[in-house]
Design a protein around this motif. Structure first.
Motif, PDB file in Angstrom:
ATOM      1  N   SER A 108       0.821  -1.224   0.000  1.00 48.97           N
ATOM      2  CA  SER A 108       0.000   0.000   0.000  1.00 48.97           C
ATOM      3  C   SER A 108       0.851   1.268   0.000  1.00 48.97           C
ATOM      4  CB  SER A 108      -0.905   0.017   1.242  1.00 48.97           C
ATOM      5  OG  SER A 108      -1.542  -1.210   1.425  1.00 48.97           O
ATOM      6  N   SER A 111       0.249   3.115  -3.520  1.00 49.69           N
ATOM      7  CA  SER A 111      -1.090   3.096  -4.136  1.00 49.69           C
ATOM      8  C   SER A 111      -2.146   3.826  -3.307  1.00 49.69           C
ATOM      9  CB  SER A 111      -1.532   1.649  -4.381  1.00 49.69           C
ATOM     10  OG  SER A 111      -1.532   0.914  -3.172  1.00 49.69           O
ATOM     11  N   ILE A 112      -1.927   3.940  -1.988  1.00 45.51           N
ATOM     12  CA  ILE A 112      -2.900   4.626  -1.125  1.00 45.51           C
ATOM     13  C   ILE A 112      -2.387   6.032  -0.816  1.00 45.51           C
ATOM     14  CG2 ILE A 112      -4.108   4.589   1.104  1.00 45.51           C
ATOM     15  CD1 ILE A 112      -5.004   2.346  -0.774  1.00 45.51           C
ATOM     16  N   TRP A 160     -11.735   2.696   0.795  1.00 47.52           N
ATOM     17  CA  TRP A 160     -10.632   2.684  -0.167  1.00 47.52           C
ATOM     18  C   TRP A 160     -10.853   1.707  -1.328  1.00 47.52           C
ATOM     19  CZ3 TRP A 160      -9.925   2.924   5.145  1.00 47.52           C
ATOM     20  CH2 TRP A 160      -9.357   4.111   5.635  1.00 47.52           C
ATOM     21  N   PRO A 244      -9.294  -2.761  -1.919  1.00 48.96           N
ATOM     22  CA  PRO A 244      -7.941  -2.426  -2.387  1.00 48.96           C
ATOM     23  C   PRO A 244      -7.060  -3.674  -2.324  1.00 48.96           C
ATOM     24  CG  PRO A 244      -8.295  -1.594  -0.160  1.00 48.96           C
ATOM     25  CD  PRO A 244      -9.616  -2.110  -0.639  1.00 48.96           C
ATOM     26  N   THR A 245      -5.917  -3.653  -2.999  1.00 52.12           N
ATOM     27  CA  THR A 245      -5.058  -4.851  -3.088  1.00 52.12           C
ATOM     28  C   THR A 245      -4.731  -5.432  -1.718  1.00 52.12           C
ATOM     29  OG1 THR A 245      -4.068  -4.051  -5.140  1.00 52.12           O
ATOM     30  CG2 THR A 245      -2.840  -5.714  -3.919  1.00 52.12           C
ATOM     31  N   ASP A 356      -2.060  -1.142 -10.821  1.00 53.86           N
ATOM     32  CA  ASP A 356      -1.451   0.172 -10.554  1.00 53.86           C
ATOM     33  C   ASP A 356      -0.915   0.811 -11.832  1.00 53.86           C
ATOM     34  OD1 ASP A 356      -2.004  -0.030  -7.889  1.00 53.86           O
ATOM     35  OD2 ASP A 356       0.013  -0.683  -7.281  1.00 53.86           O
TER      36      ASP A 356
END
Length: 510
Positions: A108, A111-112, A160, A244-245, A356
């Protein structure tokens, strides 16, 4: 070291909470520096918890079925206590949880960008609650941890997640909560009848057979949703696609294991008569899950949905392994859960890497990644082969033990379970062919760079564990063995006696 021995599990639950408190007070005028500091505090907290889990594993005595690292303090009156400890069935799940957390924090890292503080706090609290589930030795405490984990996961998906995140988070929350309401009623009944909420004491209490059936069904309602078993699995693909991943990694890696762990900790030892009575139901639902969800996975166009359906099929293997009630089956089920936690989590991380870059999960949008993303393609193929159960990887050992155990129990159960291995190979190889091979004819795919250093660091420990479990499985099976043998011998003596007789017959025939 004596301090660690006495308070290790509490410390493992406390460290993420201390980390969350530090994250809460991190302040800086430059928002980018503040985000970076928050990420580092979270990473250090999860790494320290993982270090403690290694101490737990090294200090664990695999020769006994007794609970170890036990702590007990009165909590609510004299009847409900804060009682924690681990045995061979639960210890490695605690290690798995602690192992995956630093990896999802790293995943994360870039990406966050929105509400980073709240995101990291949610994951740290979730870590505390997940470790609590696997170490609770009081049934009321277990229920608090079991249901408490819903809240941070609900927020992770709902805040998210993707475009339909609100729908997916509500569905996830309602399905799992409704399943657990019946379990709560059963817990109250058990407390009223026995006067205790202590799990080891409840394991030794013999409930009336008719009551056992009702209690077993109440617990089954909760654990079947959490696994998830067919037909209450429909929340999982939605939750995975929208999460989210990092949310998908924890959902597949740890939260799905709580159902299987629940069967092993409660259904088998507390309701042995009902377990044997309802085994046919488990086998029926598991076989449908293996075949049906594998066929559904074959026609998916979304990579995450395909992997989500494969998880349901793998959990079908787990439930078959648990309910054949022999050592190979149960040890194979635990090993499969651990392996699936690593492999499925890694596959979701693989999806996250290309998402991503291109911001789509449509399989048809990719192709030919082996040309411009050679390291990524190699890693994706490794985890796909582990998911299929290629010898030498972690997936093979668990599936082999489950099929061995189920064949001993009933050759038809083993036959139908084996179809899952064939279909699993079909949908994973089909995915690999469309994603990694083929022609590289799309300009935006051509422009995708290979793995960064951070991404390589994320995948390296996962690859090591997959091959470690596949090449030297005894390091994971040895701590499990005594607890599984004890469970079978004390709760299913007839099954255990039949297994001994079969072994003696096989030995004399040779």
């Amino acid at each position: 070291m004596i301090f660690l021995e006495h308070y290790l599990l509490s410390l493992m639950m406390l460290v993420p909470m201390i980390g969350a408190a530090f994250v809460l007070i991190v302040r800086h005028q430059d928002k980018e520096i503040e985000k970076r500091n928050i990420r580092w505090v979270t990473l250090l907290a999860t790494l320290f918890t993982f270090a403690l889990s290694i101490v737990l594993w090294m200090g664990f005595d695999g020769s006994t079925a007794d609970f170890q690292f036990v702590e007990k303090y009165n909590w609510v009156g004299d009847s409900i206590s804060y009682h924690v400890g681990v045995d061979g069935i639960s210890m490695l799940f605690v290690v798995l949880t602690a192992f995956l957390m630093p990896i999802v924090v790293l995943a994360s890292w870039e990406s966050i960008e929105t509400r980073v503080k709240e995101y990291m706090i949610a994951f740290l609290l979730l870590e505390t609650l997940m470790i609590g589930v696997f170490s609770a030795l009081d049934i009321f405490l277990f229920y608090v941890f079991f249901e408490g984990g819903l809240i941070p996961m609900y927020l992770i998906i709902g805040v998210w997640g993707g475009l339909n995140r609100i729908y997916a988070s509500f569905k996830f929350f309602l399905y799992t909560l409704l399943g657990s309401v019946l379990m709560l009623v059963a817990v109250f009944y058990m407390f009223i009848e026995t006067g205790t909420t202590d799990i080891p004491a409840l394991m030794n209490h013999h409930f009336d057979t008719d009551i056992q059936n009702l209690l077993w069904l109440a617990f089954f309602a909760s654990f079947a949703v959490k696994m998830p078993m067919w037909p209450v699995h429909t929340w999982l693909p939605d939750a995975h696609v929208q999460a989210p991943t990092a949310g998908s990694v924890i959902l597949a890696g740890v939260l799905l294991k709580m159902g299987g762990y629940g069967f092993l900790r409660f259904s088998l030892p507390m309701f042995p008569d009902a377990t044997q009575h309802f085994a046919w139901l488990i086998f029926g639902l598991s076989i449908i899950a293996i075949i049906y969800t594998s066929l559904v996975a074959l026609v998916q166009e979304d990579i995450k949905k395909l992997i989500a359906y494969s998880s349901v099929a793998h959990m079908g293997f787990v439930t078959i392994g648990i309910f054949v009630l022999n050592a190979n089956g149960i040890e194979g089920a635990i090993f499969t859960m651990l392996s699936h936690g690593i492999v499925s989590g890694a596959l979701f991380l693989c999806v996250g890497v290309i998402y991503d870059r291109l911001h789509t999960r449509e399989i048809s949008r990719y192709g030919g990644l082996s040309v411009n993303m050679k390291i990524y393609a190699t890693i994706f193929v490794i985890f796909s082969m582990a998911s299929v159960g290629l010898p030498g990887t972690s997936g093979f050992v668990g599936e082999f033990l489950v099929l061995n155990g189920s064949y001993t129990y009933n050759s038809w159960v083993a036959f139908f379970a084996t179809t899952g291995v064939v279909l699993g190979a079909a949908y994973m190889l089909y995915l690999v062919r469309r994603l990694v091979f083929g022609e590289l004819d799309k300009d935006d795919v051509k422009a995708m760079p290979d793995l960064s250093l951070r991404e390589k660091i994320i995948f390296l420990p996962l690859i090591i564990v997959v091959f470690w479990m596949g090449i030297y499985p005894n390091s994971f099976l040895d701590p499990i063995h005594a607890s599984v043998e004890n469970l079978i011998e004390t709760k299913f003596p007839v099954v255990a006696a039949e297994a001994v007789a079969e072994e003696a017959t096989a030995a004399t025939s040779h």
